[in-house]
Design a protein around this motif. Structure first.
Motif, PDB file in Angstrom:
ATOM      1  N   MET A   1      63.791  31.313  54.260  1.00 31.91           N
ATOM      2  CA  MET A   1      63.144  32.275  55.128  1.00 31.91           C
ATOM      3  C   MET A   1      63.749  33.670  54.914  1.00 31.91           C
ATOM      4  O   MET A   1      63.022  34.645  54.930  1.00 31.91           O
ATOM      5  N   ALA A   2      65.053  33.735  54.719  1.00 31.34           N
ATOM      6  CA  ALA A   2      65.679  35.040  54.463  1.00 31.34           C
ATOM      7  C   ALA A   2      65.126  35.641  53.172  1.00 31.34           C
ATOM      8  O   ALA A   2      64.853  36.842  53.098  1.00 31.34           O
ATOM      9  N   TYR A   3      64.932  34.811  52.161  1.00 32.81           N
ATOM     10  CA  TYR A   3      64.369  35.289  50.897  1.00 32.81           C
ATOM     11  C   TYR A   3      62.940  35.790  51.099  1.00 32.81           C
ATOM     12  O   TYR A   3      62.563  36.856  50.613  1.00 32.81           O
ATOM     13  N   LEU A   4      62.128  35.043  51.834  1.00 31.14           N
ATOM     14  CA  LEU A   4      60.744  35.448  52.068  1.00 31.14           C
ATOM     15  C   LEU A   4      60.679  36.786  52.810  1.00 31.14           C
ATOM     16  O   LEU A   4      59.833  37.622  52.510  1.00 31.14           O
ATOM     17  N   ARG A   5      61.575  36.965  53.777  1.00 27.90           N
ATOM     18  CA  ARG A   5      61.593  38.232  54.509  1.00 27.90           C
ATOM     19  C   ARG A   5      61.947  39.419  53.623  1.00 27.90           C
ATOM     20  O   ARG A   5      61.579  40.540  53.904  1.00 27.90           O
ATOM     21  N   SER A   6      62.662  39.170  52.536  1.00 23.31           N
ATOM     22  CA  SER A   6      63.074  40.262  51.647  1.00 23.31           C
ATOM     23  C   SER A   6      61.978  40.667  50.659  1.00 23.31           C
ATOM     24  O   SER A   6      62.085  41.700  50.027  1.00 23.31           O
ATOM     25  N   PRO A   8      58.481  42.180  49.401  1.00 25.80           N
ATOM     26  CA  PRO A   8      57.524  43.158  49.901  1.00 25.80           C
ATOM     27  C   PRO A   8      56.093  42.599  50.003  1.00 25.80           C
ATOM     28  O   PRO A   8      55.276  43.148  50.736  1.00 25.80           O
ATOM     29  N   ASP A   9      55.786  41.523  49.282  1.00 23.93           N
ATOM     30  CA  ASP A   9      54.439  40.962  49.295  1.00 23.93           C
ATOM     31  C   ASP A   9      54.250  39.878  50.357  1.00 23.93           C
ATOM     32  O   ASP A   9      53.207  39.231  50.409  1.00 23.93           O
ATOM     33  N   VAL A  10      55.251  39.643  51.225  1.00 23.47           N
ATOM     34  CA  VAL A  10      55.158  38.640  52.281  1.00 23.47           C
ATOM     35  C   VAL A  10      55.322  39.337  53.624  1.00 23.47           C
ATOM     36  O   VAL A  10      56.257  40.109  53.820  1.00 23.47           O
ATOM     37  N   ALA A  11      54.408  39.074  54.533  1.00 24.67           N
ATOM     38  CA  ALA A  11      54.517  39.600  55.900  1.00 24.67           C
ATOM     39  C   ALA A  11      55.443  38.663  56.671  1.00 24.67           C
ATOM     40  O   ALA A  11      55.058  37.543  56.982  1.00 24.67           O
ATOM     41  N   VAL A  15      54.381  33.640  58.868  1.00 23.45           N
ATOM     42  CA  VAL A  15      54.792  32.531  58.010  1.00 23.45           C
ATOM     43  C   VAL A  15      54.307  31.231  58.631  1.00 23.45           C
ATOM     44  O   VAL A  15      54.396  31.038  59.840  1.00 23.45           O
ATOM     45  N   GLY A  16      53.784  30.366  57.806  1.00 20.93           N
ATOM     46  CA  GLY A  16      53.400  29.034  58.250  1.00 20.93           C
ATOM     47  C   GLY A  16      54.269  28.014  57.547  1.00 20.93           C
ATOM     48  O   GLY A  16      54.568  28.153  56.368  1.00 20.93           O
ATOM     49  N   LEU A  17      54.707  27.010  58.279  1.00 21.12           N
ATOM     50  CA  LEU A  17      55.564  25.973  57.708  1.00 21.12           C
ATOM     51  C   LEU A  17      54.809  24.654  57.637  1.00 21.12           C
ATOM     52  O   LEU A  17      54.247  24.194  58.632  1.00 21.12           O
ATOM     53  N   GLY A  65      58.872  34.771  63.430  1.00 21.96           N
ATOM     54  CA  GLY A  65      57.727  35.048  62.575  1.00 21.96           C
ATOM     55  C   GLY A  65      56.962  33.818  62.130  1.00 21.96           C
ATOM     56  O   GLY A  65      55.989  33.946  61.402  1.00 21.96           O
ATOM     57  N   VAL A  66      57.368  32.634  62.538  1.00 30.13           N
ATOM     58  CA  VAL A  66      56.627  31.425  62.155  1.00 30.13           C
ATOM     59  C   VAL A  66      55.387  31.354  63.029  1.00 30.13           C
ATOM     60  O   VAL A  66      55.464  31.310  64.251  1.00 30.13           O
ATOM     61  N   ARG A  67      54.240  31.356  62.370  1.00 28.78           N
ATOM     62  CA  ARG A  67      52.952  31.408  63.052  1.00 28.78           C
ATOM     63  C   ARG A  67      52.405  30.038  63.391  1.00 28.78           C
ATOM     64  O   ARG A  67      51.759  29.847  64.414  1.00 28.78           O
ATOM     65  N   THR A  68      52.611  29.085  62.507  1.00 25.85           N
ATOM     66  CA  THR A  68      52.088  27.743  62.706  1.00 25.85           C
ATOM     67  C   THR A  68      52.993  26.737  62.004  1.00 25.85           C
ATOM     68  O   THR A  68      53.652  27.069  61.024  1.00 25.85           O
ATOM     69  N   VAL A  69      53.001  25.516  62.524  1.00 17.38           N
ATOM     70  CA  VAL A  69      53.803  24.436  61.943  1.00 17.38           C
ATOM     71  C   VAL A  69      52.912  23.204  61.812  1.00 17.38           C
ATOM     72  O   VAL A  69      52.217  22.834  62.758  1.00 17.38           O
ATOM     73  N   ALA A  70      52.949  22.593  60.641  1.00 15.50           N
ATOM     74  CA  ALA A  70      52.189  21.364  60.394  1.00 15.50           C
ATOM     75  C   ALA A  70      53.117  20.327  59.769  1.00 15.50           C
ATOM     76  O   ALA A  70      53.836  20.626  58.818  1.00 15.50           O
TER      77      ALA A  70
END
Length: 189
Positions: A1-6, A8-11, A15-17, A65-70
């Motif tokens: 998640m820390a990598y995804l936040r860094s 620029p192309d990921v809001a 984030v959905g898990l 920032g996690v929007r949905t979990v499946a």
């Protein structure tokens, strides 16, 4: 998640898990219990692989920032591991002291109001848990989502890969129109 936040192309606030298990479930009634994948008896016992689902739940619980979990094929409860003298779960999902803090139901109920799908959950012997049993074990989840949108929570007893993917895309992307757009863009009809 820390990598995804860094990146620029990921809001980072969107984030959905998705946690999935590709391990087949054992039948309801095992003829002989034995070591997983040991082919002595008339049936081969399969070991559950609920780590993906556990990580998705924990990620949804602890990460902003996690929007949905499946979750598909995850554990219905950690308590089910000690229900029988035989357990078919790998040691990497056993979290020391987890039951002192809460079980899967408490983790999942804390995710409300975010969309949550729990599908094909298994017990400690890697058997699909029935919908009636899920209603009982996951009562806190149903309670926490009671005032939410009727589509924010979906709990299903069996595995259905197509439904799982469609549900995830619909709730992550913002609705049915987004699912159709994503399918069209990928060439799938």
């Amino acid at each position: 998640m820390a990598y995804l936040r860094s990146r620029p192309d990921v809001a980072p606030e969107s984030v959905g898990l998705w946690g999935d298990s590709f391990s087949p479930a054992n039948p309801d009634h095992l003829i002989t219990d034995e070591t997983p994948l040991w082919e002595v008896g008339p049936q081969v016992e399969q070991e559950a692989e609920p780590l993906g689902g556990l990580l998705a739940l924990l990620g949804g619980l602890y990460e902003k920032g996690v929007r949905t979990v499946a979750v598909q094929g995850g554990l219905a409860s950690f308590l089910s591991i000690v229900d029988d003298s035989f357990a078919y779960v790998p040691q990497d999902v056993v979290v020391p002291g987890i039951l002192e803090a809460g079980d899967v139901a408490e983790m999942a109920s804390a995710l409300a109001p975010h969309p949550l799908l729990l599908q094909g959950l298994v017990d400690g012997r890697d058997r699909i848990v029935s919908l009636a049993e899920l209603r009982s074990q996951l009562a806190p989840v149903y309670e926490s989502y009671r005032s939410q949108s009727s589509t924010a929570l979906s709990i299903q007893a069996g595995k259905n890969a197509a439904h799982f993917a469609d549900w995830f895309l619909k709730h992550f992307s913002g609705g049915a129109d987004a699912v159709g757009t994503l399918r069209s863009a990928s060439g799938t009809q």
